[in-house]
Design a protein around this motif. Structure first.
Motif, PDB file in Angstrom:
ATOM      1  N   GLU A 150      -1.790   9.477   8.382  1.00 39.86           N
ATOM      2  CA  GLU A 150      -1.249   8.730   9.515  1.00 39.86           C
ATOM      3  C   GLU A 150      -2.189   7.655  10.042  1.00 39.86           C
ATOM      4  OE1 GLU A 150      -0.074  11.681  12.330  1.00 39.86           O
ATOM      5  OE2 GLU A 150       1.720  12.246  11.209  1.00 39.86           O
ATOM      6  N   ALA A 151      -3.462   8.006  10.238  1.00 44.12           N
ATOM      7  CA  ALA A 151      -4.401   7.025  10.786  1.00 44.12           C
ATOM      8  C   ALA A 151      -4.564   5.837   9.847  1.00 44.12           C
ATOM      9  CB  ALA A 151      -5.755   7.683  11.055  1.00 44.12           C
ATOM     10  N   LEU A 152      -4.649   6.098   8.547  1.00 43.44           N
ATOM     11  CA  LEU A 152      -4.782   5.018   7.573  1.00 43.44           C
ATOM     12  C   LEU A 152      -3.518   4.170   7.531  1.00 43.44           C
ATOM     13  CD1 LEU A 152      -6.203   3.523   5.305  1.00 43.44           C
ATOM     14  CD2 LEU A 152      -5.438   5.308   3.714  1.00 43.44           C
ATOM     15  N   ALA A 153      -2.352   4.813   7.578  1.00 44.93           N
ATOM     16  CA  ALA A 153      -1.091   4.058   7.563  1.00 44.93           C
ATOM     17  C   ALA A 153      -1.015   3.123   8.774  1.00 44.93           C
ATOM     18  CB  ALA A 153       0.099   5.020   7.553  1.00 44.93           C
ATOM     19  N   HIS A 154      -1.423   3.616   9.941  1.00 39.30           N
ATOM     20  CA  HIS A 154      -1.423   2.777  11.138  1.00 39.30           C
ATOM     21  C   HIS A 154      -2.385   1.602  10.986  1.00 39.30           C
ATOM     22  CE1 HIS A 154       0.742   6.024  13.237  1.00 39.30           C
ATOM     23  NE2 HIS A 154       1.033   5.099  14.127  1.00 39.30           N
ATOM     24  N   LEU A 198      11.498   1.770  -2.596  1.00 37.86           N
ATOM     25  CA  LEU A 198      10.448   2.046  -1.628  1.00 37.86           C
ATOM     26  C   LEU A 198      10.832   1.484  -0.258  1.00 37.86           C
ATOM     27  CD1 LEU A 198       7.037   1.480  -3.455  1.00 37.86           C
ATOM     28  CD2 LEU A 198       7.982   3.616  -2.603  1.00 37.86           C
ATOM     29  N   VAL A 199      10.723   2.314   0.738  1.00 37.96           N
ATOM     30  CA  VAL A 199      11.050   1.911   2.102  1.00 37.96           C
ATOM     31  C   VAL A 199       9.761   1.552   2.833  1.00 37.96           C
ATOM     32  CG1 VAL A 199      12.060   2.656   4.292  1.00 37.96           C
ATOM     33  CG2 VAL A 199      13.068   3.413   2.124  1.00 37.96           C
ATOM     34  N   LEU A 200       9.780   0.461   3.556  1.00 36.04           N
ATOM     35  CA  LEU A 200       8.615   0.067   4.330  1.00 36.04           C
ATOM     36  C   LEU A 200       8.447   0.999   5.523  1.00 36.04           C
ATOM     37  CD1 LEU A 200       8.794  -3.833   4.365  1.00 36.04           C
ATOM     38  CD2 LEU A 200       7.307  -2.362   3.012  1.00 36.04           C
ATOM     39  N   TRP A 201       7.222   1.453   5.712  1.00 34.20           N
ATOM     40  CA  TRP A 201       6.906   2.372   6.811  1.00 34.20           C
ATOM     41  C   TRP A 201       6.585   1.592   8.077  1.00 34.20           C
ATOM     42  CZ3 TRP A 201       2.441   2.974   9.744  1.00 34.20           C
ATOM     43  CH2 TRP A 201       2.337   4.155  10.486  1.00 34.20           C
ATOM     44  N   GLU A 202       7.084   2.082   9.188  1.00 37.58           N
ATOM     45  CA  GLU A 202       6.748   1.510  10.493  1.00 37.58           C
ATOM     46  C   GLU A 202       6.332   2.637  11.424  1.00 37.58           C
ATOM     47  OE1 GLU A 202       9.633  -0.984  12.231  1.00 37.58           O
ATOM     48  OE2 GLU A 202       9.938  -2.220  10.446  1.00 37.58           O
ATOM     49  N   PRO A 203       5.305   2.427  12.228  1.00 37.06           N
ATOM     50  CA  PRO A 203       4.857   3.493  13.132  1.00 37.06           C
ATOM     51  C   PRO A 203       5.872   3.737  14.237  1.00 37.06           C
ATOM     52  CG  PRO A 203       3.674   1.463  13.604  1.00 37.06           C
ATOM     53  CD  PRO A 203       4.484   1.209  12.366  1.00 37.06           C
ATOM     54  N   PRO A 204       5.995   4.983  14.678  1.00 34.92           N
ATOM     55  CA  PRO A 204       6.896   5.255  15.801  1.00 34.92           C
ATOM     56  C   PRO A 204       6.336   4.674  17.091  1.00 34.92           C
ATOM     57  CG  PRO A 204       5.634   7.219  15.241  1.00 34.92           C
ATOM     58  CD  PRO A 204       5.330   6.199  14.182  1.00 34.92           C
ATOM     59  N   TYR A 238      -0.470  -5.276   6.238  1.00 35.22           N
ATOM     60  CA  TYR A 238      -0.096  -4.889   4.879  1.00 35.22           C
ATOM     61  C   TYR A 238       1.287  -4.229   4.865  1.00 35.22           C
ATOM     62  CZ  TYR A 238      -4.849  -5.922   3.409  1.00 35.22           C
ATOM     63  OH  TYR A 238      -6.027  -6.569   3.146  1.00 35.22           O
ATOM     64  N   LEU A 239       1.968  -4.308   3.729  1.00 38.53           N
ATOM     65  CA  LEU A 239       3.234  -3.626   3.536  1.00 38.53           C
ATOM     66  C   LEU A 239       2.920  -2.176   3.167  1.00 38.53           C
ATOM     67  CD1 LEU A 239       5.014  -6.352   1.371  1.00 38.53           C
ATOM     68  CD2 LEU A 239       5.135  -6.048   3.850  1.00 38.53           C
ATOM     69  N   VAL A 240       3.325  -1.243   3.986  1.00 44.90           N
ATOM     70  CA  VAL A 240       2.966   0.163   3.804  1.00 44.90           C
ATOM     71  C   VAL A 240       4.213   0.975   3.466  1.00 44.90           C
ATOM     72  CG1 VAL A 240       1.944   2.212   4.878  1.00 44.90           C
ATOM     73  CG2 VAL A 240       1.058  -0.073   5.434  1.00 44.90           C
ATOM     74  N   SER A 241       4.088   1.836   2.458  1.00 42.79           N
ATOM     75  CA  SER A 241       5.154   2.777   2.116  1.00 42.79           C
ATOM     76  C   SER A 241       4.558   4.179   2.052  1.00 42.79           C
ATOM     77  CB  SER A 241       5.801   2.434   0.771  1.00 42.79           C
ATOM     78  OG  SER A 241       6.546   1.238   0.853  1.00 42.79           O
ATOM     79  N   VAL A 242       5.170   5.103   2.757  1.00 49.03           N
ATOM     80  CA  VAL A 242       4.741   6.506   2.754  1.00 49.03           C
ATOM     81  C   VAL A 242       5.839   7.298   2.064  1.00 49.03           C
ATOM     82  CG1 VAL A 242       4.087   8.486   4.146  1.00 49.03           C
ATOM     83  CG2 VAL A 242       3.445   6.193   4.890  1.00 49.03           C
ATOM     84  N   VAL A 275       0.852  -1.184   0.000  1.00 52.66           N
ATOM     85  CA  VAL A 275       0.000   0.000   0.000  1.00 52.66           C
ATOM     86  C   VAL A 275       0.887   1.233   0.000  1.00 52.66           C
ATOM     87  CG1 VAL A 275      -1.799   1.269   1.241  1.00 52.66           C
ATOM     88  CG2 VAL A 275      -1.804  -1.235   1.253  1.00 52.66           C
ATOM     89  N   VAL A 276       0.740   2.075  -1.019  1.00 49.30           N
ATOM     90  CA  VAL A 276       1.593   3.256  -1.181  1.00 49.30           C
ATOM     91  C   VAL A 276       0.740   4.510  -1.070  1.00 49.30           C
ATOM     92  CG1 VAL A 276       3.316   4.396  -2.632  1.00 49.30           C
ATOM     93  CG2 VAL A 276       3.036   1.910  -2.749  1.00 49.30           C
ATOM     94  N   MET A 277       1.188   5.455  -0.250  1.00 49.63           N
ATOM     95  CA  MET A 277       0.463   6.725  -0.095  1.00 49.63           C
ATOM     96  C   MET A 277       1.459   7.848   0.111  1.00 49.63           C
ATOM     97  SD  MET A 277      -1.027   6.116   3.770  1.00 49.63           S
ATOM     98  CE  MET A 277      -1.492   4.415   3.419  1.00 49.63           C
TER      99      MET A 277
END
Length: 324
Positions: A66-70, A118-124, A77-81, A56-58
């Motif tokens: 942010e809320a959707l990425a979380h 693309l770097v995978l996003w992880e929440p802080p 899912y694999l998330v990239s911001v 999922v790319v946004m």
């Protein structure tokens, strides 16, 4: 790998699913809310798309993403911001002519399919996330304070009394939020210890150390160059062949708030930090302009902040001077 591009706005987000099997694109729109997030996950399941085979790319659009990425990260899912400027440049490379939410989602999906970096996003961490919220709110209140100060020059009579009441309220709220940030850091030993290390650097005070803890965790970057680039303090050169010899300038593609917040600490460091003084004097003696030398000190502050956190040791001015 299935790719889902999402163009997100305040109230809704548009989705473009680029099938890895057929190459076709399907579009859908959802409400930007927890209800919409669940509807998206349900819809993806209906399409036979499993979480571990879907990226999922946004875009990093304000705080709307942010809320959707979380939610997507929590769903597996694999998330990239990605930086919106990357998407814009990609669209220009494709000579795109349409500018709609649906077209933007499709562009993001194609970018996600073609990009190799693309770097995978992880929440802080939870405590870092709360620190980000508190600082963002403080900035918003400070912005309202400046607006009311500007209105005060044109107000008179009862209108002036109203402005003064609002200014007093905003001033009290600023003080309250500032204290809440201090209390939040004090309640978390990890953050408190890191801030103490950062503040051991002459020039780094309470404000800049709070920003650093919120948006520049050292485990987020592989090296100092990545961190400097994230802030937007990397030099950008403009030279080509024998005819183009433009001036170098800052590549301001990074975190604007962090770049701005480092200006005053760098000025303070030049006055009270021997290592910063030596660096600034050396560059000025070499013919560099005052602004160029100041930016170099800003970059060096990032080096020092990363170093004290990596080593878990307070700033050593003698060692910093030796490495200048």
């Amino acid at each position: 790998m299935e790719v889902v591009g999402i163009d997100i706005a305040k109230r809704k987000f548009d989705l473009a699913w680029l099938s890895g099997k057929t190459g076709k694109i399907r579009n859908k729109a959802f409400e930007n809310s927890p209800v919409g997030f669940q509807a998206l996950c349900d819809w993806l399941v209906e399409q036979g798309i499993s979480a571990n085979e879907c990226r999922v790319v946004m875009e990093a659009t304000s705080q709307y993403y942010e809320a959707l990425a979380h939610a997507m990260f929590d769903a597996g899912y694999l998330v990239s911001v990605v930086n919106p400027l990357q998407i814009k440049a990609f669209g220009q490379s494709e000579m795109r002519r349409q500018k709609t939410d649906r077209a933007d989602a499709e562009l993001i999906a194609r970018f996600g399919e073609q990009s190799k970096k693309l770097v995978l996003w992880e929440p802080p961490a939870t405590e870092v996330r709360e620190l980000q919220r508190l600082i963002a709110r403080l900035e918003a209140v400070q912005g309202m304070h400046v607006q009311e100060q500007n209105r005060r020059h044109e107000a008179a009579g009862q209108a002036l009394e109203s402005v003064d009441r609002i200014l007093l309220t905003l001033k009290e709220e600023e003080a309250l939020l500032t204290q809440k940030i201090r209390d939040h850091i004090d309640r978390h030993p990890g953050l408190r210890n890191q801030q103490e290390l950062l503040r051991s650097i002459p020039g780094v005070g309470e404000r800049v150390s709070s920003y650093f803890l919120a948006w520049l965790p050292v485990d987020r970057f592989d090296n100092i160059r990545q961190m400097v680039a994230f802030v937007g303090l990397s030099p950008e050169h403009n030279q080509s062949g024998d005819s183009v010899h433009g001036k170098s300038h800052l590549c301001k593609l990074g975190h604007g708030r962090l770049r701005k917040i480092l200006y005053c600490p760098a000025m303070t460091a030049i006055r009270f930090n021997p290592a910063a003084q030596a660096l600034y004097a050396r560059l000025r003696a070499a013919g560099k302009g005052g602004k160029v030398a100041l930016v170099a000190v800003m970059r060096k502050l990032i080096h020092w902040m990363m170093a004290v956190l990596k080593s878990d040791a307070r700033f050593d001015p003698k060692m910093a001077l030796a490495k200048n």
